[in-house]
Design a protein around this motif. Structure first.
Motif, PDB file in Angstrom:
ATOM      1  N   LEU A  64      -2.415   1.868  -9.158  1.00 46.02           N
ATOM      2  CA  LEU A  64      -2.397   0.400  -9.215  1.00 46.02           C
ATOM      3  C   LEU A  64      -3.705  -0.111  -9.810  1.00 46.02           C
ATOM      4  O   LEU A  64      -4.790   0.255  -9.361  1.00 46.02           O
ATOM      5  CB  LEU A  64      -2.221  -0.194  -7.811  1.00 46.02           C
ATOM      6  N   ILE A  84       0.430   0.710 -12.521  1.00 36.49           N
ATOM      7  CA  ILE A  84       1.055  -0.613 -12.516  1.00 36.49           C
ATOM      8  C   ILE A  84      -0.041  -1.664 -12.352  1.00 36.49           C
ATOM      9  O   ILE A  84      -0.884  -1.559 -11.458  1.00 36.49           O
ATOM     10  CB  ILE A  84       2.088  -0.712 -11.378  1.00 36.49           C
ATOM     11  N   ILE A 137      -1.310  -5.239 -11.352  1.00 40.17           N
ATOM     12  CA  ILE A 137      -1.002  -6.426 -10.559  1.00 40.17           C
ATOM     13  C   ILE A 137      -2.123  -7.442 -10.744  1.00 40.17           C
ATOM     14  O   ILE A 137      -3.246  -7.088 -11.117  1.00 40.17           O
ATOM     15  CB  ILE A 137      -0.823  -6.089  -9.066  1.00 40.17           C
ATOM     16  N   ILE A 161       6.183  -2.882  -4.159  1.00 43.17           N
ATOM     17  CA  ILE A 161       5.994  -2.458  -5.548  1.00 43.17           C
ATOM     18  C   ILE A 161       6.687  -1.118  -5.796  1.00 43.17           C
ATOM     19  O   ILE A 161       7.348  -0.924  -6.834  1.00 43.17           O
ATOM     20  CB  ILE A 161       4.497  -2.378  -5.887  1.00 43.17           C
ATOM     21  N   VAL A 186       3.196  -7.019 -12.206  1.00 43.67           N
ATOM     22  CA  VAL A 186       3.609  -7.670 -10.958  1.00 43.67           C
ATOM     23  C   VAL A 186       2.599  -8.758 -10.625  1.00 43.67           C
ATOM     24  O   VAL A 186       1.387  -8.564 -10.798  1.00 43.67           O
ATOM     25  CB  VAL A 186       3.691  -6.652  -9.791  1.00 43.67           C
ATOM     26  N   ARG A 241       2.260  -2.654  -1.233  1.00 47.88           N
ATOM     27  CA  ARG A 241       2.472  -1.389  -1.955  1.00 47.88           C
ATOM     28  C   ARG A 241       3.930  -0.929  -1.832  1.00 47.88           C
ATOM     29  O   ARG A 241       4.526  -0.487  -2.812  1.00 47.88           O
ATOM     30  CB  ARG A 241       1.538  -0.306  -1.425  1.00 47.88           C
TER      31      ARG A 241
END
Length: 420
Positions: free
Chosen positions: A266, A235, A237, A360, A307, A357
């Protein structure tokens, strides 16, 4: 567009002579920063009339310029005649015609403050407290006759390093002394309103704050709503901001909790540089991708994220957070420190850095709920901050409420927030 009712040709030579002299001085002095032009072809000035006049320092290239031009476009789309007055905060007169290059496509609507002989308008919007305390602005106020004036306080009174930018008691006194029949002093957000209240405590100065805030307007059509159908690892960010100490968390552990390094699940993608972080840690965090401003547009950058995580320094007095609203319009969940709740209400997920975290992970566990939530947030942000909202504010005199979603959406959001 002709915004003049009459032009006093007898006084025009004074402006030309003034500008020629100071242009000569400028040719031998320092040059402005990149993105600022020194001698644009501006409106001639003189005796002017407009529906809306926006007075601001046009040198700033960032959010102030974007907001001013978005307001210009929104008002003109509504059929209103608009004029921008460039009121410099510089003491050196040879800098009075400096202007951000963002204004170049609309330079025929921009007039230097010292070229205004007299201006009448239905609504005056003055933006920038530091500008409002200059001698140039004080002189200008006696050459403008508005039916109603809106004085927008769009930044905090204190810099991140503790230096004052302006003085709240002094500003309230100046607003009280303005020679206009109807004046509103509007903070950009609840955070700026609270700062004014704090700084007036213990003084004999009466607050002149309007009951309503005046947040920036955004062109919602410039941001494609494109949330990720699924949030799967890795993901991405990120956040975009100036690379300034006030824009970063000061504690290394908190910083790396909000923006992890070396995490296979991440990825961190930063727009705007990270030299402050490199100086703090002695390195660029492992797995971070850092982009300078200028490589593609903000819209393209936001489209590359999953995000949006925005944790500036606790000492940062954030006036609003335009980048946060842009992320919401783009379909990104926004994770923020709790103090932003006063401004963004239900649009954000609020937590401490160590809890990022977990937020998320809970977002990724419910794609249908997340997508429904983001669509509701986008609609609410467009309603409150979009271009149509500006015209409603002007015509109806209404306030912009704190963002609040439906009870159903609020209930789902509560499942994502950290438990007390």
């Amino acid at each position: 567009m002709n915004l003049e009712t009459s032009q006093d040709r007898r006084g025009a030579w004074k402006y030309r002579l003034h500008d020629r002299f100071w242009k000569l001085v400028a040719s031998r002095a320092q040059k402005p920063k990149p993105g600022v032009v020194t001698d644009p072809t501006l409106h001639a000035g003189g005796r002017l009339d407009a529906d809306v006049c926006i007075v601001t320092n046009c040198t700033f290239p960032g959010g102030n310029a974007v907001t001013t031009l978005t307001e210009l476009e929104a008002f003109e789309a509504a059929g209103l005649r608009v004029l921008i007055v460039n009121c410099s905060i510089k003491r050196s007169r040879w800098k009075w015609r400096w202007m951000s290059e963002r204004f170049l496509p609309w330079q025929d609507r921009v007039v230097p403050a010292h070229h205004v002989e007299h201006l009448t308008c239905r609504t005056l919007i003055a933006r920038g407290p530091r500008m409002m305390t200059t001698r140039l602005f004080e002189k200008l106020t006696h050459r403008i006759t508005p039916d109603h004036a809106i004085m927008v306080i769009n930044n905090a009174a204190w810099n991140e390093d503790g230096r004052p930018i302006f003085d709240w008691p002094d500003l309230h006194r100046r607003v009280a002394a303005l020679p206009w029949p109807s004046v509103e002093l509007c903070p950009l957000s609840p955070l700026i309103r609270a700062e004014s209240d704090r700084d007036l405590e213990g003084t004999d100065v009466t607050s002149r704050l309007s009951p309503r805030d005046w947040p920036p307007v955004l062109d919602e059509t410039a941001f494609e709503f494109a949330p990720r159908p699924r949030l799967t690892a890795p993901i991405t960010i990120g956040r975009h901001a100036r690379d300034h100490p006030g824009k970063w968390l000061e504690d290394p552990d908190e910083l790396l909790a909000a923006y992890p390094e070396g995490d296979p699940d991440l990825r961190v993608r930063i727009l705007g540089g990270a030299e402050v972080v490199e100086m703090m840690l002695g390195r660029t965090p492992d797995g971070w991708e850092v982009l300078p401003f200028g490589l593609g547009g903000v819209q393209d950058y936001l489209a590359s994220l999953d995000v949006f995580v925005n944790f500036p320094s606790p000492e940062r007095h954030e006036a609003f957070g335009r980048t946060i609203a842009e992320a919401v319009l783009s379909g990104l969940p926004v994770i923020l420190p709790p103090r932003f709740e006063a401004t963004f209400g239900d649009l954000g997920f609020y937590c401490m850095p160590a809890e990022v975290r977990g937020v998320i992970e809970r977002l990724a566990a419910d794609d249908p709920g997340r997508l429904a939530h983001l669509a509701a947030c986008r609609d609410l942000a467009a309603e409150l901050y979009g271009r149509a909202s500006l015209v409603r504010r002007l015509r109806d005199g209404g306030a912009v409420p704190k963002p609040r979603l439906s009870e159903e959406r609020r209930a789902w959001r509560s499942t994502i927030l950290p438990r007390p």
